[in-house]
Enzyme design. Structure first.
Site, PDB file in Angstrom:
ATOM      1  N   CYS A 119       0.882  -1.154   0.005  1.00  0.00           N
ATOM      2  CA  CYS A 119       0.094   0.089  -0.041  1.00  0.00           C
ATOM      3  C   CYS A 119       0.888   1.296  -0.018  1.00  0.00           C
ATOM      4  O   CYS A 119       1.023   1.554   1.085  1.00  0.00           O
ATOM      5  CB  CYS A 119      -0.812  -0.040   1.215  1.00  0.00           C
ATOM      6  N   CYS A 159      -0.590   4.222   2.047  1.00  0.00           N
ATOM      7  CA  CYS A 159      -0.359   4.077   3.474  1.00  0.00           C
ATOM      8  C   CYS A 159       1.319   4.070   3.986  1.00  0.00           C
ATOM      9  O   CYS A 159       1.552   4.685   5.132  1.00  0.00           O
ATOM     10  CB  CYS A 159      -0.573   2.485   4.062  1.00  0.00           C
ATOM     11  N   ASP A 160       2.230   3.548   3.163  1.00  0.00           N
ATOM     12  CA  ASP A 160       3.535   3.352   3.652  1.00  0.00           C
ATOM     13  C   ASP A 160       4.600   4.418   3.174  1.00  0.00           C
ATOM     14  O   ASP A 160       5.753   4.147   3.501  1.00  0.00           O
ATOM     15  CB  ASP A 160       3.959   1.929   3.723  1.00  0.00           C
TER      16      ASP A 160
HETATM   17  C1  LIG Z   1       0.079  -4.108   5.099  1.00  0.00           C
HETATM   18  C2  LIG Z   1      -1.054  -3.255   5.152  1.00  0.00           C
HETATM   19  C3  LIG Z   1      -0.957  -1.929   5.805  1.00  0.00           C
HETATM   20  C4  LIG Z   1      -1.850  -0.895   5.749  1.00  0.00           C
HETATM   21  N1  LIG Z   1      -1.665   0.241   6.152  1.00  0.00           N
HETATM   22  C5  LIG Z   1      -2.708   1.152   6.096  1.00  0.00           C
HETATM   23  C6  LIG Z   1      -2.788   2.265   6.914  1.00  0.00           C
HETATM   24  O1  LIG Z   1      -1.476   2.584   7.381  1.00  0.00           O
HETATM   25  N2  LIG Z   1      -3.729   3.335   6.563  1.00  0.00           N
HETATM   26  C7  LIG Z   1      -4.676   2.937   5.880  1.00  0.00           C
HETATM   27  O2  LIG Z   1      -5.787   3.655   6.126  1.00  0.00           O
HETATM   28  N3  LIG Z   1      -5.052   1.733   5.411  1.00  0.00           N
HETATM   29  C8  LIG Z   1      -4.048   0.873   5.539  1.00  0.00           C
HETATM   30  N4  LIG Z   1      -4.081  -0.464   5.002  1.00  0.00           N
HETATM   31  C9  LIG Z   1      -5.338  -0.757   4.069  1.00  0.00           C
HETATM   32  C10 LIG Z   1      -6.395  -0.947   5.087  1.00  0.00           C
HETATM   33  O3  LIG Z   1      -5.992  -1.990   5.943  1.00  0.00           O
HETATM   34  C11 LIG Z   1      -7.543  -1.611   4.568  1.00  0.00           C
HETATM   35  O4  LIG Z   1      -8.145  -0.691   3.612  1.00  0.00           O
HETATM   36  C12 LIG Z   1      -8.754  -1.889   5.493  1.00  0.00           C
HETATM   37  O5  LIG Z   1      -8.413  -2.841   6.313  1.00  0.00           O
HETATM   38  C13 LIG Z   1     -10.061  -2.448   4.672  1.00  0.00           C
HETATM   39  O6  LIG Z   1     -11.002  -2.759   5.777  1.00  0.00           O
HETATM   40  P1  LIG Z   1     -12.345  -3.719   5.415  1.00  0.00           P
HETATM   41  O7  LIG Z   1     -12.831  -3.722   6.865  1.00  0.00           O
HETATM   42  O8  LIG Z   1     -12.752  -3.503   4.162  1.00  0.00           O
HETATM   43  O9  LIG Z   1     -11.520  -5.099   5.177  1.00  0.00           O
HETATM   44  P2  LIG Z   1     -10.156  -6.038   5.924  1.00  0.00           P
HETATM   45  O10 LIG Z   1      -9.483  -5.255   6.914  1.00  0.00           O
HETATM   46  O11 LIG Z   1      -9.883  -6.599   4.835  1.00  0.00           O
HETATM   47  O12 LIG Z   1     -11.250  -7.089   6.806  1.00  0.00           O
HETATM   48  C14 LIG Z   1     -11.785  -7.910   6.234  1.00  0.00           C
HETATM   49  C15 LIG Z   1     -12.761  -9.156   7.274  1.00  0.00           C
HETATM   50  O13 LIG Z   1     -13.315 -10.034   6.600  1.00  0.00           O
HETATM   51  C16 LIG Z   1     -13.001 -11.242   7.096  1.00  0.00           C
HETATM   52  N5  LIG Z   1     -13.624 -12.070   6.506  1.00  0.00           N
HETATM   53  C17 LIG Z   1     -12.908 -12.451   4.990  1.00  0.00           C
HETATM   54  N6  LIG Z   1     -13.653 -13.250   4.239  1.00  0.00           N
HETATM   55  C18 LIG Z   1     -14.508 -13.895   5.159  1.00  0.00           C
HETATM   56  C19 LIG Z   1     -15.222 -15.073   5.094  1.00  0.00           C
HETATM   57  N7  LIG Z   1     -15.583 -15.879   4.074  1.00  0.00           N
HETATM   58  N8  LIG Z   1     -16.241 -15.267   6.134  1.00  0.00           N
HETATM   59  C20 LIG Z   1     -15.918 -14.792   7.246  1.00  0.00           C
HETATM   60  N9  LIG Z   1     -15.236 -13.517   7.508  1.00  0.00           N
HETATM   61  C21 LIG Z   1     -14.269 -13.024   6.272  1.00  0.00           C
HETATM   62  C22 LIG Z   1     -11.730 -11.244   7.721  1.00  0.00           C
HETATM   63  O14 LIG Z   1     -11.392 -12.277   8.686  1.00  0.00           O
HETATM   64  C23 LIG Z   1     -11.825  -9.870   8.170  1.00  0.00           C
HETATM   65  O15 LIG Z   1     -11.832  -9.839   9.370  1.00  0.00           O
HETATM   66  C24 LIG Z   1      -3.134  -1.251   4.886  1.00  0.00           C
HETATM   67  C25 LIG Z   1      -3.221  -2.743   4.251  1.00  0.00           C
HETATM   68  C26 LIG Z   1      -2.364  -3.437   4.436  1.00  0.00           C
HETATM   69  C27 LIG Z   1      -2.501  -5.095   3.961  1.00  0.00           C
END
Ligand SMILES: Cc1cc2nc3c(=O)[nH]c(=O)nc-3n(C[C@H](O)[C@H](O)[C@H](O)COP(=O)(O)OP(=O)(O)OC[C@H]3O[C@@H](n4cnc5c(N)ncnc54)[C@H](O)[C@@H]3O)c2cc1C
Length: 321
Positions: free
Chosen positions: A136, A139-140
């Site tokens: 990302c 982010c980084d």
């Molecule tokens: C290494 C890294 C660093 C990052 N740093 C930043 C940052 O500094 N700032 C920032 O704003 N963003 C950052 N991001 C991006 C940010 O993490 C994502 O945009 C954000 O987490 C998305 O949130 P979400 O709730 O949509 O999904 P996610 O965080 O992806 O969560 C998905 C959830 O769904 C669950 N799930 C998936 N499939 C299933 C299933 N079939 N059944 C049940 N549960 C399921 C998973 O277990 C998880 O709990 C980073 C991402 C990464 C990978």
């Protein structure tokens, strides 16, 4: 099988799922949250988060997610661990097949299952996530001011991330395993016109070389000569795409050609009334914790409205098996 009919179920515990749960719980809708294979979501795989408002000194990703969970729990959210493998949206209440739990029945659903960054799966990569390896740039990138950066990939997002990262990098190299780029001409031209960008095409990444504290280079194979080469770097951004976690929804809700959930513009509504989407699972563009949290809020408010409109139902009902 459980015989309870939930008013609202949220799948996923990233920022989108937790935020939806906080809003639903505060609206007395007693949500059940299914946390899935990655409790806390993607941010649990990173260290410092410096761009989530409210934390002037930054906050560690796992701590931020832990706080969100506590906030959702405080208002009565119920959590269960399980992996949703199948759904039946043919009529309400909806049915979910959940590995580790069984069948869950609910009047409304918020899907917040996120998207997973694709990685190279080479030695040294996962071990150095957050210690030099990232998926990302937004982010980084800031952590690599004045440092050497490699971007891996040949598509539009790799070109976009590379251009963005030249704001920080002392020098930046795009590594791609083919001779030709997949990116659109306009994106390629933009990258080619950027004097800070160097190219290492026709190179297959073999290993991320780290010290335990950070990374020092990427070992690649030169596909023309077969020789191994080392490209020195402080940061490595993998930009080879994302995969939305929607396999279990195929054929049940409208997905786009890349598998992201399609929502009505400006809302969280899917093509199934009562099923809403939040976060990265429908957002191909922003992919940030704050936008995911914001869309979790939207989904909960849309869901509340939907349930209000179908209040004729007796919420305390149970299914007789
Ligand atoms: C290494 C890294 C660093 C990052 N740093 C930043 C940052 O500094 N700032 C920032 O704003 N963003 C950052 N991001 C991006 C940010 O993490 C994502 O945009 C954000 O987490 C998305 O949130 P979400 O709730 O949509 O999904 P996610 O965080 O992806 O969560 C998905 C959830 O769904 C669950 N799930 C998936 N499939 C299933 C299933 N079939 N059944 C049940 N549960 C399921 C998973 O277990 C998880 O709990 C980073 C991402 C990464 C990978």
């Amino acid at each position: 099988m459980e015989n309870k009919v939930y008013k609202s179920v949220v799948i996923g515990t990233g920022p989108a799922g937790y935020t939806a749960a906080i809003y639903l719980a505060r609206a007395s809708l007693n949500p059940l949250v299914i946390e899935g294979p990655q409790p806390g979501g993607q941010l649990t795989t990173t260290t410092d988060v410096e761009n989530f408002p409210g934390f002037p000194e930054g906050i560690m990703g796992p701590e931020l997610m832990d706080n969100m969970r506590k906030q959702a729990e405080r208002f009565g959210t119920e959590f269960k661990s399980g992996w949703v493998t199948g759904v039946d949206f043919s009529k309400r209440p909806f049915k979910l097949q959940v590995e580790g739990i069984g069948e869950i029945v609910t009047e409304s659903l918020i899907v917040a299952t996120g998207a997973s960054a694709r990685y190279l799966n080479i030695p040294g990569e996962q071990e150095n996530l957050g210690k030099g390896v990232s998926a990302c740039a937004t982010c980084d990138g800031f952590f690599f001011r004045g440092k050497k950066i490699i971007v891996i990939g040949g598509g539009d997002s790799a070109m976009e991330e590379a251009n963005f990262l030249t704001r920080f990098a002392s020098e930046l190299t795009i590594v791609h395993r083919r001779d030709e780029l997949r990116a659109s001409k306009i994106m390629q031209d933009r990258a080619k016109d950027n004097s800070k960008i160097k190219w290492a095409l026709n190179r297959t990444p073999l290993e991320v070389v780290g010290t335990g504290m950070g990374i020092i280079g990427l070992k690649v194979k030169n596909n023309e000569t077969g020789a191994e080469e080392m490209i020195e770097t402080d940061g490595l951004f993998v930009a080879i795409g994302h995969k939305p976690n929607t396999d279990f929804l195929k054929g049940h809700v409208e997905l786009n050609d890349q598998g992201y959930i399609v929502v009505k513009p400006g809302t969280s509504e899917t093509n199934i009334p009562g099923v809403f989407a939040a976060g990265d699972v429908h957002d191909m563009k922003y992919r940030q914790a704050i936008t995911a949290a914001g869309s979790g809020c939207q989904a909960a408010l849309d869901c509340e409205k939907f349930l209000e409109g179908s209040m004729a139902h007796d919420w305390s009902s149970t299914l007789s098996n």
